[in-house]
Design a protein around this motif. Structure first.
Motif, short mmCIF file in Angstrom:
data_model
loop_
_atom_site.label_atom_id
_atom_site.label_comp_id
_atom_site.label_asym_id
_atom_site.label_seq_id
_atom_site.Cartn_x
_atom_site.Cartn_y
_atom_site.Cartn_z
N HIS A 29 -7.37 -5.35 -1.82
CA HIS A 29 -6.20 -4.61 -1.37
C HIS A 29 -5.29 -5.45 -0.47
CE1 HIS A 29 -3.82 -1.05 -0.73
NE2 HIS A 29 -4.01 -1.06 0.58
N SER A 48 0.84 -1.19 0.00
CA SER A 48 0.00 0.00 0.00
C SER A 48 0.88 1.25 0.00
CB SER A 48 -0.95 -0.04 1.20
OG SER A 48 -1.97 0.94 1.06
N ASN A 90 0.14 2.87 -4.09
CA ASN A 90 -0.59 4.04 -4.63
C ASN A 90 0.43 4.96 -5.29
OD1 ASN A 90 0.28 4.31 -1.84
ND2 ASN A 90 -0.64 6.33 -1.84
N ASN A 147 -9.39 -0.05 -2.98
CA ASN A 147 -8.75 0.99 -2.18
C ASN A 147 -7.73 1.71 -3.05
OD1 ASN A 147 -6.88 2.36 -0.50
ND2 ASN A 147 -7.20 0.96 1.19
N ASP A 184 -8.70 -4.46 -6.31
CA ASP A 184 -8.31 -3.55 -5.24
C ASP A 184 -9.17 -2.28 -5.35
OD1 ASP A 184 -7.08 -1.81 -3.47
OD2 ASP A 184 -5.06 -2.50 -3.93
#
Length: 748
Positions: A709, A603, A629, A679, A677
């Motif tokens: 995720h 993440s 991200n 998120n 995913d």
């Protein structure tokens, strides 16, 4: 380099958290309060224990041997007392003090300690995602966006709301960060987020409006049972978008089926914690208080909601130049307590640390309750009669600012008492009414010693004292807690170093930076077995030295330390500090080969891994970025708007984009992402791949079908592919053919 064998991978597999925990039974202890916390029970291994702090006793919750024999006879399956298949135990069957209900073999059972009988009964357990009322008469749940209740007596179902619309419902989570695909893994359609009043007559719930938000689409390529791909749509705003999800409160009355809506404008909600920052209070538990945070998080207000009219009153307002938070770390319980007198105990970082202040009932007079160059980490309980508060504080241990200690102080700011005075980290909790503490004292090398403590810190009941003998037999050694100086040449920073299994000081070991940059949490805690997605213990079992570092800009220390990430989110928790720390450790330990350094994270740690490989390409040579991200300008708004701050113009968006640095890649990079995913959308990794293609850079990628995720259900494969990548490119040998078994899902 010596080639790794199947046995090495098998040993690493045993170091993964679900298996590691079983070898230190008693290291995790979660009290389940009975009768408003007068007693509690907990599970250690497959045994169940009841504790009565007032009597100073600890005993088996029931006769495990007799229950095993009775369950064997009733079920027709062999059951051993030291391996009971008991789940979801209920030790508070109304009017039946001698009865325990539990689940086993797919059925619900009732065991009487008095008669010794065990019989199958109707399943009375609430379904996952439901909330049971304090009087245990009702279970509340969501259905089609409305809130319903079910009688636990006769099963009658009643709708408390009936006007939900698509993307405009009660008690749910936002689509973005709402983990819908994860909940699907556990068979939960939509969990209810709400709170019962203490007298079980009302619920406080929220209503979320996402109707104006743009939709994103995920494609499930290989749905269960076959068939064509399935699309999953979700409302997903991005930084700077005018329209964001909004939230308003509603009080639902069980008796008259009425709904009282909050008056005034709804508030913008950027993170699910906003839905939990509300509680029932008042001497009779008949008031509702909630926290309101501005979109930029620079203003925090305490408001009172009249549950009869929906009118709101602002009681406390605090503003700042950066975030104004109600806790040191995002997701923790807000440190705001409204006393029966109307006074408000309020946590604030206004002086540069995190301390408690007492507001008078009119909000005009403020008393400082705690102070100093340390911070209150959590409030344990407030004794309103004695006018005292118990809390956890960090920064009181000389050589570790993260270690927590148990303290007490009078509400007028006098009588500060440190109830623990050691170098251990104390992870204590208390029942809602207080009166005692369940303390777990540990360090990275010392498993938690748990005990019940009284209000003066005295031991009332000893609970568990586990050891690490079984782990050590597998080659495990505890991580070393270290302190180094940050890249600024003056700030002390802290971390953990795991030595490789079979450590030989005459060898040279490659290093893996196991990163999560925050900034909403800190990474390398002072307690035993700090959770890390990605499992540094397993990488150490494969012969790597592994480090976790809390660089400047992460949470858990002073406000100034944390704010170094504000406006600098692109630095990923100060990557300069990570590089400096690893180099300093290399000077201390010649066996660390700082010429061979890899990095991995999940993440935000995936973003940091990509950023490290691109911004520090001369230092990091191998990276595995999981669910990263990589382009924060098109991620959920909170990270950019709360933690980077300011207006997200084109320069800021470029600064927060890993694809903008694609041409810098020199090492080996593996990107892993779940296709579902919801998120961090898969497009984050794909955008980085696209930029790397444009820059004519080689990159490896794994898209995991059906995975969300957390990649639950597929994580064993992700672990093995991660290990293989580091073994092949950092260790320098071909990995063995060992395959990992699917990991057990976490308990819901």
């Amino acid at each position: 380099m010596t080639r790794l064998e199947t046995a090495d991978y098998a040993r690493a597999e045993k170091m993964l958290a679900p298996y590691r925990a079983r070898r230190v039974p008693g290291s995790t202890l979660t009290p389940q309060w009975i009768a408003d916390g007068a007693r509690f029970w907990y599970q250690v291994g497959t045994r169940f224990v009841v504790v009565d702090p007032a009597e100073g006793t600890r005993r088996d919750a029931f006769d495990h041997e007799r229950l095993a024999a009775a369950l064997s006879e009733a079920s027709g399956k062999a059951v051993e007392a030291d391996d009971l298949p008991v789940t979801s135990p209920d030790l508070e069957v109304p009017g039946r003090d001698d009865v325990v209900r539990f689940s086993a073999f797919g059925s619900r059972w009732e065991w009487s300690d008095r008669t010794g009988e065990c019989a199958e009964v109707d399943d009375d357990t609430p379904k996952p995602g439901e909330i049971v009322s304090p009087d245990r008469a009702w279970s509340a749940f969501r259905r089609d966006g409305n809130v319903w209740i079910r009688s636990l007596g006769d099963g009658e179902e009643i709708a408390l709301t009936d006007d939900a619309e698509p993307s405009f419902g009660y008690g749910g989570l936002t689509d973005a960060l709402g983990m819908r695909i994860l909940f699907r893994t556990f068979g939960i359609d939509s969990p209810l987020v709400a709170a019962w009043s203490p007298d079980s007559t009302r619920l406080i719930a929220h209503r979320i409006d996402e109707r104006e938000l743009p939709e994103q689409v995920l494609v499930e390529s290989a749905p269960a049972g076959g068939g064509p791909p399935v699309e999953h749509r979700s409302r997903y705003p991005m930084p700077g978008d005018e329209h964001q999800a909004t939230l308003s409160w509603a009080v639902l009355d069980v008796a008259n089926r009425g709904v009282t809506h909050q008056q005034g404008e709804p508030e913008i909600v950027l993170h699910p914690t906003a839905m939990t920052y509300r509680w029932w209070s008042g001497e009779k538990g008949d008031q509702v208080h909630y926290l309101h945070q501005s979109r930029d998080a620079r203003t925090l207000e305490l408001r009172r909601l009249d549950p009869s009219t929906g009118d709101t009153t602002t009681l406390v307002t605090e503003t700042g130049e950066t975030r104004v938070d109600p806790t040191p770390q995002l997701g923790e319980t807000a440190m705001v307590h409204v006393l029966d007198t109307g006074e408000v105990l309020w946590w604030s970082q206004r002086d540069g640390w995190g301390h408690l202040y007492l507001y008078a009932d009119d909000g005009a007079q403020i008393t400082r309750v705690t102070g100093g160059q340390w911070l209150v980490r959590s409030v344990l309980w407030v004794d309103q009669d004695r006018r005292q508060v118990w809390f956890l504080a960090s920064g009181l241990v000389d050589d570790d600012p993260y270690a927590r200690q148990i303290c007490r102080v009078d509400l007028d700011g006098t009588g500060f008492t440190r109830l623990t005075d050691d170098a251990l980290d104390h992870d204590a909790i208390s029942p809602r009414e207080g009166g005692y503490l369940v303390d777990r004292a540990s360090s990275p090398s010392t498993p938690p010693r748990s005990a019940v403590l009284g209000g003066d810190g005295q031991v009332l009941v000893e609970l568990e004292s586990p050891d690490t003998a079984e782990l050590e037999a597998l080659g495990w050694t505890p991580p070393e807690r270290f302190r180094v100086t940050a890249a600024d040449g003056k700030t002390p920073i802290y971390g953990l170093l795991w030595r490789p299994h079979g450590f030989d000081p005459d060898r040279r070991y490659p290093v893996i930076d196991h990163i999560y940059p925050g900034p909403q949490v800190h990474r390398a805690g002072a307690s035993f077995d700090v959770p890390h997605q990605g499992e540094p213990e397993a990488l150490a079992a494969l012969g790597f030295a592994v480090v976790a570092v809390d660089g400047r800009g992460t949470a858990g220390r002073s406000k100034a330390f944390h704010d170094q990430s504000y406006g600098a989110l692109d630095d990923a928790g100060s990557l300069d500090d990570h590089v400096t720390a690893i180099r300093e450790l290399g000077h201390r330990h010649p066996w660390l080969d700082t010429g061979r350094v890899g990095i991995t994270g999940h993440s935000g740690g995936g973003f940091a891994t990509g950023r490290a490989m691109l911004a520090h390409a001369d230092f990091y040579s191998v990276g595995v970025a999981v669910a990263g991200n990589h382009d924060v300008g098109v991620y959920v708004p909170m990270w950019a708007e709360w933690f980077h701050g300011g207006e997200l113009d084109d320069d800021a968006r470029r600064a927060l984009s890993n694809p903008a640095l694609a041409e810098n890649l020199r090492g080996k990079l593996l990107l892993i992402h779940g296709e579902l995913d919801d998120n961090v959308l898969p497009m984050h990794s794909l955008r980085l791949v696209d930029a790397l293609i444009d820059a004519d850079k080689d990159v490896d990628m794994l898209i995991v079908p059906g995975a969300e995720h957390a990649l639950l259900g597929k994580m064993h494969y992700v672990f093995r592919r991660t290990w293989d990548y580091f073994v092949r490119h950092l260790h320098g040998t071909e990995p063995p053919a060992h395959r990992l078994a699917p990991l057990p899902l976490p308990s819901t």
